[in-house]
Motif scaffolding. Structure first.
Motif, PDB file in Angstrom:
ATOM      1  N   THR A  87      17.416   2.151  -0.566  1.00 25.33           N
ATOM      2  CA  THR A  87      17.595   1.065   0.170  1.00 25.33           C
ATOM      3  C   THR A  87      16.131  -0.032   0.111  1.00 25.33           C
ATOM      4  O   THR A  87      15.279   0.817   0.190  1.00 25.33           O
ATOM      5  CB  THR A  87      17.882   0.977   1.747  1.00 25.33           C
ATOM      6  OG1 THR A  87      17.121   1.984   2.269  1.00 25.33           O
ATOM      7  CG2 THR A  87      19.403   1.675   1.556  1.00 25.33           C
ATOM      8  N   ILE A  88      16.287  -1.178   0.161  1.00 26.18           N
ATOM      9  CA  ILE A  88      14.852  -1.874   0.247  1.00 26.18           C
ATOM     10  C   ILE A  88      14.597  -2.964   1.131  1.00 26.18           C
ATOM     11  O   ILE A  88      16.212  -3.321   1.549  1.00 26.18           O
ATOM     12  CB  ILE A  88      14.503  -2.517  -1.170  1.00 26.18           C
ATOM     13  CG1 ILE A  88      15.581  -3.370  -1.762  1.00 26.18           C
ATOM     14  CG2 ILE A  88      14.436  -1.542  -2.273  1.00 26.18           C
ATOM     15  CD1 ILE A  88      15.213  -4.335  -2.931  1.00 26.18           C
ATOM     16  N   SER A  89      13.654  -3.345   1.530  1.00 26.05           N
ATOM     17  CA  SER A  89      13.822  -4.814   2.506  1.00 26.05           C
ATOM     18  C   SER A  89      14.202  -5.894   1.991  1.00 26.05           C
ATOM     19  O   SER A  89      14.006  -5.954   0.634  1.00 26.05           O
ATOM     20  CB  SER A  89      12.314  -4.645   2.963  1.00 26.05           C
ATOM     21  OG  SER A  89      12.121  -5.875   3.740  1.00 26.05           O
ATOM     22  N   ILE A  90      14.749  -6.762   2.794  1.00 22.63           N
ATOM     23  CA  ILE A  90      15.425  -7.922   2.257  1.00 22.63           C
ATOM     24  C   ILE A  90      14.049  -8.866   2.069  1.00 22.63           C
ATOM     25  O   ILE A  90      14.091  -9.947   1.373  1.00 22.63           O
ATOM     26  CB  ILE A  90      16.020  -8.654   3.387  1.00 22.63           C
ATOM     27  CG1 ILE A  90      15.286  -9.108   4.501  1.00 22.63           C
ATOM     28  CG2 ILE A  90      17.250  -8.026   3.825  1.00 22.63           C
ATOM     29  CD1 ILE A  90      16.124  -9.965   5.545  1.00 22.63           C
ATOM     30  N   VAL A 371       4.168  -0.204  -5.184  1.00 22.60           N
ATOM     31  CA  VAL A 371       5.154   0.610  -4.137  1.00 22.60           C
ATOM     32  C   VAL A 371       4.396   0.249  -2.591  1.00 22.60           C
ATOM     33  O   VAL A 371       4.959  -0.148  -1.853  1.00 22.60           O
ATOM     34  CB  VAL A 371       5.472   1.866  -4.293  1.00 22.60           C
ATOM     35  CG1 VAL A 371       5.951   2.839  -3.090  1.00 22.60           C
ATOM     36  CG2 VAL A 371       6.265   2.287  -5.556  1.00 22.60           C
ATOM     37  N   VAL A 372       3.201   0.711  -2.716  1.00 21.25           N
ATOM     38  CA  VAL A 372       2.572   0.628  -1.399  1.00 21.25           C
ATOM     39  C   VAL A 372       2.440  -0.878  -0.950  1.00 21.25           C
ATOM     40  O   VAL A 372       2.669  -1.110   0.267  1.00 21.25           O
ATOM     41  CB  VAL A 372       1.081   1.010  -1.580  1.00 21.25           C
ATOM     42  CG1 VAL A 372       0.122   0.836  -0.506  1.00 21.25           C
ATOM     43  CG2 VAL A 372       1.113   2.549  -2.024  1.00 21.25           C
ATOM     44  N   ALA A 373       2.222  -1.660  -1.765  1.00 20.44           N
ATOM     45  CA  ALA A 373       2.457  -3.330  -1.532  1.00 20.44           C
ATOM     46  C   ALA A 373       3.699  -3.645  -0.776  1.00 20.44           C
ATOM     47  O   ALA A 373       3.779  -4.331   0.116  1.00 20.44           O
ATOM     48  CB  ALA A 373       1.981  -4.051  -2.722  1.00 20.44           C
ATOM     49  N   LYS A 377       4.911  -4.704   3.409  1.00 17.20           N
ATOM     50  CA  LYS A 377       5.406  -5.658   3.981  1.00 17.20           C
ATOM     51  C   LYS A 377       6.212  -5.465   5.211  1.00 17.20           C
ATOM     52  O   LYS A 377       6.549  -6.264   6.143  1.00 17.20           O
ATOM     53  CB  LYS A 377       6.338  -6.671   2.917  1.00 17.20           C
ATOM     54  CG  LYS A 377       5.674  -6.984   1.881  1.00 17.20           C
ATOM     55  CD  LYS A 377       6.624  -7.762   0.954  1.00 17.20           C
ATOM     56  CE  LYS A 377       5.828  -8.222  -0.466  1.00 17.20           C
ATOM     57  NZ  LYS A 377       6.990  -8.861  -1.257  1.00 17.20           N
ATOM     58  N   SER A 378       6.625  -4.237   5.325  1.00 19.09           N
ATOM     59  CA  SER A 378       7.347  -3.639   6.617  1.00 19.09           C
ATOM     60  C   SER A 378       6.566  -2.627   7.431  1.00 19.09           C
ATOM     61  O   SER A 378       6.796  -2.045   8.406  1.00 19.09           O
ATOM     62  CB  SER A 378       8.700  -2.878   6.031  1.00 19.09           C
ATOM     63  OG  SER A 378       9.329  -3.508   5.186  1.00 19.09           O
ATOM     64  N   GLY A 379       5.132  -2.857   7.293  1.00 18.74           N
ATOM     65  CA  GLY A 379       4.319  -2.307   8.034  1.00 18.74           C
ATOM     66  C   GLY A 379       4.318  -0.705   7.887  1.00 18.74           C
ATOM     67  O   GLY A 379       3.952   0.146   8.725  1.00 18.74           O
ATOM     68  N   VAL A 380       4.673  -0.033   6.792  1.00 20.47           N
ATOM     69  CA  VAL A 380       4.468   1.381   6.503  1.00 20.47           C
ATOM     70  C   VAL A 380       3.347   1.441   5.601  1.00 20.47           C
ATOM     71  O   VAL A 380       2.976   1.062   4.598  1.00 20.47           O
ATOM     72  CB  VAL A 380       5.859   1.637   5.513  1.00 20.47           C
ATOM     73  CG1 VAL A 380       5.694   3.201   5.111  1.00 20.47           C
ATOM     74  CG2 VAL A 380       7.273   1.102   6.302  1.00 20.47           C
ATOM     75  N   ALA A 381       2.601   2.379   6.308  1.00 23.79           N
ATOM     76  CA  ALA A 381       1.294   2.958   5.703  1.00 23.79           C
ATOM     77  C   ALA A 381       1.718   3.785   4.595  1.00 23.79           C
ATOM     78  O   ALA A 381       2.388   4.484   4.525  1.00 23.79           O
ATOM     79  CB  ALA A 381       0.532   3.725   6.802  1.00 23.79           C
ATOM     80  N   ALA A 453       9.284   6.723  -1.128  1.00 20.50           N
ATOM     81  CA  ALA A 453      10.455   6.735   0.009  1.00 20.50           C
ATOM     82  C   ALA A 453       9.605   7.341   1.002  1.00 20.50           C
ATOM     83  O   ALA A 453       8.625   7.951   1.216  1.00 20.50           O
ATOM     84  CB  ALA A 453      11.785   8.001  -0.432  1.00 20.50           C
ATOM     85  N   VAL A 454      10.313   6.706   2.293  1.00 23.82           N
ATOM     86  CA  VAL A 454       9.977   7.101   3.435  1.00 23.82           C
ATOM     87  C   VAL A 454      11.103   7.437   4.380  1.00 23.82           C
ATOM     88  O   VAL A 454      12.130   7.107   4.002  1.00 23.82           O
ATOM     89  CB  VAL A 454       9.207   5.991   4.302  1.00 23.82           C
ATOM     90  CG1 VAL A 454       7.952   5.422   3.765  1.00 23.82           C
ATOM     91  CG2 VAL A 454      10.424   4.903   4.625  1.00 23.82           C
TER      92      VAL A 454
END
Length: 539
Positions: A87-90, A371-373, A377-381, A453-454
Motif C-alpha cells: 500500500t502507498i500513500s495517496i 523510497v526514503v523521500a 511525505k508521511s513523516g516516516v523516518a 516497508a514499515v
C-alpha cells in the motif's frame, strides 16, 4: 515527456522541462525518466500518459475521501493498494501504480491468511487464488510463499511499465451473458457481462440477455428474496421466460436442463483454467491449497474443484469482501525499479564481479533515496524502513528475465555477485527445466529494484471456540443439482458456529454471497470462520 533512452540518461528530458517551464509556467509536467525509468519506450510512454491522464484526477477523489474520514475523526493516514502488492500513500508521486489493485488485494490477503494459519511459516505455502466476481474469473499462484511479478503487464490493451502482481483473468463471472451461437448452435459464456445490472431477473436493470446468475436462480441455488440480504428482489419468472426463449428452445431442452447444462459448462471452464495455471508452472494440484473468494466464488467452487485433488479447498466466510480484506493486509511499501542492462560476462574474475557489484549498488542507492523521500511525505523516518534489494536477471541473449531477491544488501565483493548468480540459477531451474540452464552465455542484470516497508496494523483473524452440536437449517427448498430437484437444507451463514459441518445437498446463505454444497460434498467451518470443502469419504 518520454524520450527513447531517457531511462539511461535524463539530461534531454530535464532540458525539455526547463524550456516548457519558461514557455508555460505552471503547466503540469510528467517525465518518464522521473516516473518510470525502465527500458521499452512504448510501455514507458503509456505509463507516463496514464499518470498524466488518470492519476491526478484519482488523487483529487482520494483527497476528498481523506477529508471526509478526517472530519469523521479518523486518526489514520489514508493509503491505497498498489500494483506491486503493497500500500502507498495517496500523496505518492506515482499514483498510476494503483491500477487494478482490487484483484491484487485478494492475492495479498491469501498470502497473509496462509501465514497466519501456518503460524508465520508462509515460506512453504502454495496457494491457488481464485476470485469470481460478476465479470471475471481471476487466478493467481502463490508458490513457496511468493507471488510472481509481471514487469510489462497488458492492461486494457495497453502495455505498461508498472510492476504488477501476476493475476490472470478470463471473462467468466456470475454476471456473464449466456447466448447460443447462431452458427454452431452451442452455448457461449461472455466475455461481456451485465456488470451491476445482475441479469434479466432484475427488471430495473433493463436487460434481455440471461446471465449465469439467472441460471442459478431458476435452479433454486440463489434465493430471489435474499439477494444482497433482500435489498434487491429478483424475479424468477422473468429469468425463466428469458432462458426458455434464448437458451432452452434453441437447444431443444427444458429450462432446468438447459440452465444446469450451461452452469456445468461454466464450472468446467473455470476448472480447466485453474488447473492449467498449476500444470503450466510444472506443479500438480496436490501441491496447492485452493482458496476461493469473491462474491460468486462460493456459489461455484464445488463445481470447479470437483474431481481435482487439491491439498485443501478453503472458502472464507467473508469471501465476498476478501479482496478488501487483502488490501488491509498489505504492507505500507514503496517499490522502485531502474533499468541498468549490466552484463556479467562468462569467466569474469573476482575484480570484474566486484566492479559490477558496485555499479548495482549505485542503482540501489538511487532507488533507496526515492523510497526514503516518499515515506518522508508521511513523516516516516529512514530508520523505520525495512529495505529489500532485488534484481531482474536473464541469460545473456534470452528475452525473459526473472526477479531475484539479493541475499546481500550490498555487492561489494565478487562472492556477493556469485551468490546472486546462484540465486538466479536456482530460480531458473524451478521455473524451467534445469537442463535449460545456459551459464556459458553469461548473464544480464536488466533491472535493479528496491522495496521499502514499515510495520502497520493488520486485521486479526476470527478465533472462536468450536462447538460439538449439529447446525439447524433455517429453511428447506427444492434445488436442482446434477439430475434434478432435491429437497435441500438452507442455512444462514451467521447462524453457523465454528465446528459446525454441513453435508450436501445444502445451501449456505449470507447477504453478500451464496455457498452451494452439492450432494457428496461437505463444508466444515473452522475456528477462524473458514470453510473447508471436502468430498464424502475424505478425511
Amino acid at each position: 515527456m518520454s524520450l527513447l533512452y531517457s531511462y539511461r540518461n535524463s539530461e534531454h528530458e530535464d532540458r525539455i522541462r526547463e524550456i516548457a517551464a519558461e514557455l508555460a509556467p505552471g503547466l503540469p509536467l510528467f517525465l518518464s525518466s522521473e516516473l518510470y525509468p525502465m527500458r521499452r519506450d512504448l510501455p514507458r510512454l503509456n505509463s507516463t500518459l496514464i499518470e498524466a491522464y488518470a492519476a491526478e484526477p484519482s488523487r483529487e477523489q482520494l483527497q476528498r475521501v481523506r477529508g471526509v474520514t478526517k472530519d469523521g475523526g479518523a486518526q489514520f493516514d489514508l493509503r491505497v493498494m498498489a500494483a506491486h502488492g503493497g500500500t502507498i500513500s495517496i500523496d505518492a508521486k506515482e499514483l498510476a501504480r494503483t491500477l487494478i489493485s482490487g484483484p491484487i488485494g485478494g492475492v495479498i490477503g491469501a498470502r497473509y491468511l496462509t501465514e497466519r494459519l501456518s503460524n508465520g511459516r508462509a515460506a512453504g505455502a502454495n496457494v491457488l487464488c481464485t476470485d469470481i466476481g460478476g465479470t471475471s474469473f481471476d487466478i493467481a499462484l502463490i508458490t513457496s510463499g511468493e507471488f510472481a511479478i509481471r514487469q510489462i503487464p497488458d492492461i486494457g490493451r495497453f502495455l505498461l511499465n508498472l510492476p504488477l502482481v501476476q493475476v490472470d483473468s478470463i471473462g467468466a463471472g456470475t454476471g456473464s451473458f449466456v447466448r447460443i451461437d447462431p452458427n454452431s448452435g452451442r452455448p457461449e459464456l461472455g466475455p461481456d457481462s451485465a456488470g451491476a445490472a445482475i441479469g434479466v431477473s432484475w427488471a430495473e436493470g433493463g436487460l434481455e440477455t440471461p446471465t449465469v446468475t439467472d441460471l442459478n436462480l431458476v435452479l433454486g441455488r440463489v434465493n430471489p428474496d435474499y439477494f444482497l440480504g433482500g435489498d434487491i428482489e429478483l424475479d424468477p419468472d422473468r429469468a425463466r421466460a428469458a432462458i426458455e426463449e434464448r437458451i432452452a428452445k434453441p437447444l431443444g431442452l427444458s429450462v432446468e436442463h438447459a440452465a444446469a447444462g450451461v452452469v456445468e459448462l461454466f464450472d468446467q471452464t473455470l476448472k480447466y483454467q485453474a488447473v492449467a495455471q498449476v500444470l503450466g508452472k510444472g506443479y500438480s494440484p496436490v501441491d496447492y491449497t485452493l482458496l476461493c473468494y469473491g462474491g460468486g466464488g462460493p456459489l461455484h467452487v464445488a463445481g470447479y474443484t470437483e474431481g481435482v485433488p487439491y491439498r485443501e479447498v478453503l472458502v472464507p466466510a467473508w469471501a465476498a469482501g476478501f479482496s478488501a480484506f487483502g488490501c488491509a493486509c498489505g504492507d505500507y511499501e514503496y517499490r522502485y525499479d531502474l533499468t541498468i542492462d549490466m552484463p556479467i560476462q562468462p569467466g569474469a574474475d573476482e575484480d570484474e564481479k566486484a566492479g559490477l557489484g558496485i555499479f548495482i549498488d549505485g542503482g540501489w542507492e538511487m532507488l533507496r533515496e526515492r523510497v526514503v523521500a516518499e515515506f518522508g511525505k508521511s513523516g516516516v523516518a529512514e530508520d523505520q524502513i525495512r529495505f529489500k534489494h532485488y534484481v531482474r536477471m536473464q541469460y545473456y541473449g534470452q528475452l525473459n528475465d526473472l526477479e531475484i531477491y539479493s541475499p546481500y544488501q550490498e555487492l561489494s565483493e565478487g562472492e556477493h555477485v556469485d551468490a546472486l548468480i546462484a540465486a538466479f540459477e536456482d530460480a531458473y531451474g524451478k521455473l524451467y527445466a534445469r537442463s535449460a540452464r545456459s551459464p556459458e552465455l553469461g548473464y544480464l542484470v536488466t533491472n535493479v529494484i528496491v522495496t521499502g516497508a514499515v510495520d502497520v496494523e493488520k486485521p486479526a483473524l476470527p478465533d472462536q471456540d468450536e462447538v460439538m452440536s449439529e447446525p439447524e437449517p433455517k429453511a428447506r427448498r427444492a434445488v436442482w443439482w446434477r439430475d434434478g430437484f432435491e429437497d435441500t437444507a438452507i442455512y444462514e451463514q451467521d447462524g453457523l458456529s465454528a465446528g459446525h459441518e454441513v453435508a450436501g445437498p445444502a445451501v449456505i446463505e449470507s447477504p453478500a454471497d451464496t455457498f452451494a454444497v452439492p450432494p457428496g460434498r461437505r463444508a466444515r467451518l473452522d475456528r477462524h470462520r473458514i470453510f473447508h470443502l471436502t468430498t464424502e469419504g475424505e478425511s
